[in-house]
Design a protein around this motif. Structure first.
Motif: not given
Length: 88
Positions: A2-10, A75-88
């Protein structure tokens, strides 16, 4: 593996959630309008609009951590996490 990604892209967040049959939600009776989550059942959460979900995500400076590669593309694994340094 499994690989994971973090995003704030709507668009990416909404697509990932809807593709798996989920919707934006808030824990029932939560007093904090920024307490948002993803729901796949509607049993313990209160369904909210996408605008309200993203407002809560931004207001609490959170991002969406999700599975990007897996044996099961749904796969439904996801969660809300603290936003760190994400690209805009």
């Amino acid at each position: 593996m499994a690989r994971f990604g973090t995003t704030a892209d709507y668009n990416r967040i909404r697509h990932w959630i809807e593709e798996r049959g989920g919707h934006p939600a808030r824990i029932k009776d939560a007093t904090d309008s920024e307490t948002v989550c993803v729901d796949f059942s509607s049993e313990t959460q209160e369904e909210i609009s996408w605008d309200e979900f993203f407002h809560g995500l931004d207001g609490s400076r959170r991002a969406f951590l999700h599975r990007t590669k897996a044996d099961d593309d749904r796969a439904r694994f996801a969660k809300i996490v603290r936003r760190k340094h994400l690209p805009h």
